[in-house]
Scaffold this motif. Sequence first.
Motif, PDB file in Angstrom:
ATOM      1  N   ARG A 190       0.655 -36.442  -8.012  1.00  0.00           N
ATOM      2  CA  ARG A 190       1.732 -35.505  -8.339  1.00  0.00           C
ATOM      3  C   ARG A 190       2.262 -35.771  -9.746  1.00  0.00           C
ATOM      4  O   ARG A 190       2.643 -34.846 -10.454  1.00  0.00           O
TER       5      ARG A 190
ATOM      6  N   ASP B 298      -1.632 -29.713  -8.162  1.00  0.00           N
ATOM      7  CA  ASP B 298      -1.458 -29.440  -6.734  1.00  0.00           C
ATOM      8  C   ASP B 298      -2.129 -30.568  -5.968  1.00  0.00           C
ATOM      9  O   ASP B 298      -3.194 -31.053  -6.352  1.00  0.00           O
TER      10      ASP B 298
ATOM     11  N   HIS C 249       8.168 -36.800  -0.374  1.00  0.00           N
ATOM     12  CA  HIS C 249       8.006 -35.505  -1.058  1.00  0.00           C
ATOM     13  C   HIS C 249       8.568 -34.401  -0.166  1.00  0.00           C
ATOM     14  O   HIS C 249       7.827 -33.721   0.542  1.00  0.00           O
ATOM     15  N   PRO C 250       9.897 -34.238  -0.179  1.00  0.00           N
ATOM     16  CA  PRO C 250      10.521 -33.286   0.764  1.00  0.00           C
ATOM     17  C   PRO C 250      10.028 -31.857   0.576  1.00  0.00           C
ATOM     18  O   PRO C 250      10.154 -31.045   1.496  1.00  0.00           O
ATOM     19  N   ASP C 251       9.451 -31.539  -0.569  1.00  0.00           N
ATOM     20  CA  ASP C 251       8.967 -30.178  -0.769  1.00  0.00           C
ATOM     21  C   ASP C 251       7.528 -29.997  -0.271  1.00  0.00           C
ATOM     22  O   ASP C 251       6.969 -28.905  -0.375  1.00  0.00           O
ATOM     23  N   ALA C 252       6.938 -31.046   0.280  1.00  0.00           N
ATOM     24  CA  ALA C 252       5.570 -30.923   0.791  1.00  0.00           C
ATOM     25  C   ALA C 252       5.575 -30.203   2.134  1.00  0.00           C
ATOM     26  O   ALA C 252       6.592 -30.185   2.836  1.00  0.00           O
ATOM     27  N   VAL C 253       4.445 -29.618   2.502  1.00  0.00           N
ATOM     28  CA  VAL C 253       4.342 -28.867   3.755  1.00  0.00           C
ATOM     29  C   VAL C 253       3.323 -29.551   4.660  1.00  0.00           C
ATOM     30  O   VAL C 253       2.191 -29.827   4.245  1.00  0.00           O
TER      31      VAL C 253
ATOM     32  N   CYS D  65       1.236 -30.013  -1.344  1.00  0.00           N
ATOM     33  CA  CYS D  65       2.351 -29.923  -2.274  1.00  0.00           C
ATOM     34  C   CYS D  65       1.879 -29.131  -3.490  1.00  0.00           C
ATOM     35  O   CYS D  65       0.941 -29.528  -4.177  1.00  0.00           O
TER      36      CYS D  65
ATOM     37  N   LYS E 146       2.487 -27.549  -7.206  1.00  0.00           N
ATOM     38  CA  LYS E 146       3.298 -27.789  -8.387  1.00  0.00           C
ATOM     39  C   LYS E 146       3.594 -26.484  -9.117  1.00  0.00           C
ATOM     40  O   LYS E 146       4.723 -26.128  -9.352  1.00  0.00           O
TER      41      LYS E 146
END
Lengths: 252, 252, 252, 252, 252, 252, 252, 252
Positions: free
Chosen positions: C72, C77, C95-99, C109, C111
């Motif tokens: 990252r 990405d 990485h709270p924005d990861a799915v 994740c 970018k």
Amino acid sequence: MTPQALLAILSEVEQGRIAPADAAEKLAKLPFEDLGHTRVDHHRSLRTGLPEVIYAAGKTPGQTVAIFDSLRRDGVDTLATRVSAETASALLEAHPDAVYNAIARTVFCRKAPAETDRGHIAVVCAGTSDLPVAEEAAVTAETFGARVTRLYDVGVAGLHRILAVRETLAEADAVIVCAGMEGALPSVVGGLVGVPVIAVPTSVGYGASFGGASALLGMLNSCSPNVVVVNIDNGFGAAYTAVLIARKTSSR
Amino acid sequence: MTPQALLAILSEVEQGRIAPADAAEKLAKLPFEDLGHTRVDHHRSLRTGLPEVIYAAGKTPGQTVAIFDSLRRDGVDTLATRVSAETASALLEAHPDAVYNAIARTVFCRKAPAETDRGHIAVVCAGTSDLPVAEEAAVTAETFGARVTRLYDVGVAGLHRILAVRETLAEADAVIVCAGMEGALPSVVGGLVGVPVIAVPTSVGYGASFGGASALLGMLNSCSPNVVVVNIDNGFGAAYTAVLIARKTSSR
Amino acid sequence: MTPQALLAILSEVEQGRIAPADAAEKLAKLPFEDLGHTRVDHHRSLRTGLPEVIYAAGKTPGQTVAIFDSLRRDGVDTLATRVSAETASALLEAHPDAVYNAIARTVFCRKAPAETDRGHIAVVCAGTSDLPVAEEAAVTAETFGARVTRLYDVGVAGLHRILAVRETLAEADAVIVCAGMEGALPSVVGGLVGVPVIAVPTSVGYGASFGGASALLGMLNSCSPNVVVVNIDNGFGAAYTAVLIARKTSSR
Amino acid sequence: MTPQALLAILSEVEQGRIAPADAAEKLAKLPFEDLGHTRVDHHRSLRTGLPEVIYAAGKTPGQTVAIFDSLRRDGVDTLATRVSAETASALLEAHPDAVYNAIARTVFCRKAPAETDRGHIAVVCAGTSDLPVAEEAAVTAETFGARVTRLYDVGVAGLHRILAVRETLAEADAVIVCAGMEGALPSVVGGLVGVPVIAVPTSVGYGASFGGASALLGMLNSCSPNVVVVNIDNGFGAAYTAVLIARKTSSR
Amino acid sequence: MTPQALLAILSEVEQGRIAPADAAEKLAKLPFEDLGHTRVDHHRSLRTGLPEVIYAAGKTPGQTVAIFDSLRRDGVDTLATRVSAETASALLEAHPDAVYNAIARTVFCRKAPAETDRGHIAVVCAGTSDLPVAEEAAVTAETFGARVTRLYDVGVAGLHRILAVRETLAEADAVIVCAGMEGALPSVVGGLVGVPVIAVPTSVGYGASFGGASALLGMLNSCSPNVVVVNIDNGFGAAYTAVLIARKTSSR
Amino acid sequence: MTPQALLAILSEVEQGRIAPADAAEKLAKLPFEDLGHTRVDHHRSLRTGLPEVIYAAGKTPGQTVAIFDSLRRDGVDTLATRVSAETASALLEAHPDAVYNAIARTVFCRKAPAETDRGHIAVVCAGTSDLPVAEEAAVTAETFGARVTRLYDVGVAGLHRILAVRETLAEADAVIVCAGMEGALPSVVGGLVGVPVIAVPTSVGYGASFGGASALLGMLNSCSPNVVVVNIDNGFGAAYTAVLIARKTSSR
Amino acid sequence: MTPQALLAILSEVEQGRIAPADAAEKLAKLPFEDLGHTRVDHHRSLRTGLPEVIYAAGKTPGQTVAIFDSLRRDGVDTLATRVSAETASALLEAHPDAVYNAIARTVFCRKAPAETDRGHIAVVCAGTSDLPVAEEAAVTAETFGARVTRLYDVGVAGLHRILAVRETLAEADAVIVCAGMEGALPSVVGGLVGVPVIAVPTSVGYGASFGGASALLGMLNSCSPNVVVVNIDNGFGAAYTAVLIARKTSSR
Amino acid sequence: MTPQALLAILSEVEQGRIAPADAAEKLAKLPFEDLGHTRVDHHRSLRTGLPEVIYAAGKTPGQTVAIFDSLRRDGVDTLATRVSAETASALLEAHPDAVYNAIARTVFCRKAPAETDRGHIAVVCAGTSDLPVAEEAAVTAETFGARVTRLYDVGVAGLHRILAVRETLAEADAVIVCAGMEGALPSVVGGLVGVPVIAVPTSVGYGASFGGASALLGMLNSCSPNVVVVNIDNGFGAAYTAVLIARKTSSR
């Protein structure tokens, strides 16, 4: 598309509301089997008249219960196979009238009165370790309306045990034989009866049994020409086919 | 049933000569795919635009010639693979304009002028023993209209040979790699290019090569994620898929 | 060594600061591929334009998070596959924005804004047990910028289900077919479409399925010439190659 | 020992000519199955009412003719399978009324007028290379008195061909499906009909077909529960069992 | 490109006849390994100092002679292995000074006087049927300059035979052990000596020897830690590695 | 029997205290190898000069500690391989000066100062998952007195990584290559160096890797003739043989 | 070294002509088994009292005759197995008193009058195709002095045939059972008798018999604990062991 | 039916109380083996004189105790094999006089004084990991009345250990050899003795040992003709057969 829908289109053509060319394009793309039913299991049930079956292995208790609920709502007899103890508890809680067979690992729920006898199937197994597979076959066949005779623990190393049940075997419409290790029992039974013998190799054994592969190979090489084979431990499939055989016989 | 026939039925409905219910019964049973073509090969040819192919292994020279004749009468390019010397003679006698490739074991006959370039395929092989498979792939791809670059004898035990052709590889739309023995070449090639690599295990080798099974297993376990695999010695299938990839690329 | 470094050496030769013989010795030993990038994954990413992927099986949560962090930071990405629940928790915390996709066992994740459509891939599977593999393929393909159509639960024992999705299949640039048990679905799908079919055998089944080997063998012997195969359960590899095929198509 | 002989002994006991103890010793050792017939084939023929069959593979022409002679003297219909061209000539010379089927590799001789219809069996095969196995099945079934419908060259890569014969399949009492390569056809057929499907893997194919093993494994893992399997290339055994199924059905 | 050619380019840069940027582009694409030799076999020969070897299996007599001619023109010792009788005749006609070993299936031609002793290799085999493989190893090793001691027919069922040659074994720099059937000999030899043992499984045996696979598996599971294994019947590879071991030992 | 005991008997013969015939009978039955040492491991240690090694897999911590104690009392360097964490704790408690390598799963205890360099071994592996096997090899080789260079994570999908370490490889006396999946790395390394390459297949991979069998087969079919193979995951055996090769080289 | 030679050394020690230390060194290295015989076969013959046997497969007629001559000169009974028709002719020409059994593929020559009965062995086989293996066993056992009862064509598909010979079986000292296909006969026989049963899988069968492997696996998994197994088609080995069992029994 | 019952029927015939025809029908259906005993194990025990044995694997502690109780009530010696620690506790609680062997996993209970010596069996094993199988064999043989000599840890990599026990081996009536890994020990032992050798492959090993399959294959291919084989880890079966051999020998 239902037959009704098909008829509707054709009526519209008759009435001039749809041009033949447009209808032709529409009909040419119709999925052949998709007339009035959308899920394969329902279709199979309609075609064969056999109850719905849920293969519970690899499904969570919740998933299994949900499918079971849905099928019962359709008002059909419902059978779940390869049911774990945990899943069985969940099913029995939701369907107190269901019957759980811990050895066969099945849960069954009958909606309508059982059909009258749909043929006679003998289920034979070589040793007590083959019982779960034999019971899966027996319970499945009973669920599908067949009369089942269980002939267990009749391995080939003691021929008198097989010979002792010879007459019973000869009366069946089809015989299911479950055996692990060398898988010799179906050949011996096949030589004693004049009906189809469905051989089920079991994963019983150790070392060179290779998880049932040795029994499977033995059965495929049977010197009795009336022996056919299904997958290792596949008691359900053996019963399914045996019922198709036995039912035809008895229904005429 | 042809589209014309379908249209005829619908016209008869429109004109009131057939009742909608009767037409419905008739149409409901129509084989889905059977509108206007009766043999799968013709259908496939129509759908993909690729020539007809005859797999000659297991067919007599007479049978092969008969099918070849039939296809040529339809006016399509015709390719026969796995052609024995005897069958090749028979084909060449009947079709003097056909071209026989003894290494690739193919006979080809073009009817119309070849299409313009339909993409670029590199065919790579590890050793001279892999040539028959590589040539089957190369000739098939050329037959289907692709431009083919042959890069032969570039085994992994001499990396400089592979590195020497690296730029050529990178320019291809798809790469076919034929290799026997350990089957390591596709992984190495896969690491050098950014296009799909179709790996063809060959039955070249002895002892623990087990007729190509070791090469097959090696390719299936490739550490390069752009490697896909076909059956042992299946140069034809590799070329067929490579052309589908390359053609799309170049035709847009 | 970067291209800049190479140029620098040659400039020093031009200016007489390094003797040709010394430069020759230096350059002769240069690793061919090592011009400007030192890790293979970065190199692959640069060459293909596809995001970095971490194969998390066999790595501790800590190791996986560390590699994820590193990638990252490079601003690319990042996708992790075969992620356990424990590793997924660790990644999401960092990485709270990861799915996280629990069925596909992936964490992703992004970018930069997702690329516009890079082709259309259909992912087909035979039964609900094949879902983890199918989803690994679908999520990977989406991560790589492809549009994915999921066509699940369309086994060959109920042909109407496959026929019902025939048009959707025909619109895809490439089709991924995941199937366990007998592995028959890719052949059937291959006969319906004119694009490459990437077959993924799954380890679904029991007894003589031998952990997916039976499905694998079935697919390798497919009678449809546009079927290619990857390793058992290798949804990632199938998607990787499918994207290479589809992207080329759509980018021109 | 015939039932007559048994009765004779017991009469002698009744008349006091043999002491009970002596008779007991004599009877205790009686082979259970040996009452009135001494050879298993005769016994099987008596029990099932099916003709005698000679498996000619591995027998010399002379041996085969000798057995054939012997059976005909018994006045029963006689079938020889896996007959070489050389053996066929010898049989036809000795039995000019016999019928030789070169594709099925069978020689048959009927003594009495053929029985009236004993059920309806459909024999399906995927490709022309499967013909010898399919014909062995078809000829055997006809020899045993069944009506046979041949549905050849209906591989899964062209579904419209299978769908076109769907109604015919549905009318059979049992379906035999012969297929090599991936062995997918039985699953597809099994999904279309409500009767038992007997799958015969053939040794057709190359590379990873491993002499029919891949087709065999595919069939054992069939997702259609009405599919049972016999040995590779065992058209005879499939027909034998199919006749047992079909005959029962039609004879009641 | 030769080192000379590289030096020439750099000189041109020094003299200003080529711009650094142009030279950079040229050099960046140079195949790493392609400095001064263009074929891998020549490269290998240069690196190891061992003669060229032609694997004649799968090559026509004409092809083999052509390659043999080419190598001899380069002035190097030349060995052909897996030579058929027909190919041997062709080689001997073209090269009357070549030596044919019918058991080892080798043809060898020495150009320069043989090197002085390059180490001592013992070649052991279990039975007379293993002779072709053992001789391929022995002749190869001798060709490469090693002194070879042949210890044949010393199977494990008669330990006194092995014990009788124990001192000879202990004096070798490396031991090659060829054995079929159970492949037990390498373990026994490995326990007697303190040098590397190269085990060669042979395809000798029948039934469950599975073409040498059983011997191969036995050797891979050896309880002697100084046993390493090569492919079935690969006498050449065993000798090649043994010479690399023995030569180092004796050359220092 | 010790050499002393043998001498004593012969002295008694000399002195006339034992008749020659009696001594002959006694000596004829002497176990050949049993002169002065009774356990094979001690014998092997004496013959090769390598430390004692305990294979701890399948032994309890207590058993392993007991054997470790016994060997240390003999005053020799002692190595235990395949040590579980639990056994390692027990060994370290009993031998605080021992060194535990958790990745290699080894515990080592040196008694005398390490020998001076006994040759140079390169240990190469393809991926991080191969580390336990590679480290078992590396630690074993170091324990036996060799200098070890570790070259990890140099898979064939990124050739520049292998080429970057080419010179280091060429300096080794022997190279150990550990690789799972397709097992292609040994062939590539074998093509780069002129010394023996010992290939260790690892059980890394999934699906068609079949627990390392695919890598094993790939290595056995290597096209590089200087590649020899050991059992799956057998880092210890590879190091043992590599030391025998390297030590001879460097000790002369 | 002969016992005489050993005695000579010891006498020299007694007479002071050799120092004890020198004799010790000499004797310590004596091959343990090499006292008075140099070939293993002779040694085995001396130890067991059984005739010499030549395994003729893979030997030329000339080689076989030469060995046969050599053995006869030693004055021992001589048996050759796996004799081709060509080799048989050569042997009979050289030894007109030898007896050739074409089915068993054996040639035998007795020197001294046959020993009196050395036990009773029953040889059982399932079908006529198993005859060559059964006869190899029977002839070998007779050659070795056993009385042999042949019980052929008693397959498990007709139990009455086995039961009819039950008493004969029970009288044997050991039973050899040869069977191909599913290999079920040894289990059935094992259940009927209280003596060791030596099972010989035969390569009879086709398809999934895999050259006898299926029969082998069946026999290894026998549920009768008195069944032991030898290699596929190994009638000789079965007879060899059976004679060792039977002879002991009858000689006391 | 007991012999008494049979006699009763015949007496009734003699006395005219049963008509011959009725008796004939009754007797014709009598199971051949079912005279006076109804369970195969009892029958086998009566016939062989060996104690009853319970195979406890796959049975619950409760089931095993119940069978054990039942057998003891019959007053026979009772042996349970493959006993888990949990089942052993349950058995010992119920039968305090039983003896548990934790390594052999057996529980034994003797009712009558042990028989006098019934022959001498040597049990040999290659390594300490083979102990459970070797002990199962040894304990079983002792239970059956044989005298057992244990010769453990005599692997082929240290021949002096085997040679040291050579005389002991030669004195046995039968030898059981348990070995994993390469399974070479039986061939070596077979060459040293003149009695039957029963080889037991063990599942000891890793990687290419494939759970004992490699050892099994090695033993089946033994070059010693007096070696017979049982299933992997089947120490019980080996002992059972060894006792049948040894007992006959010693009882005459």
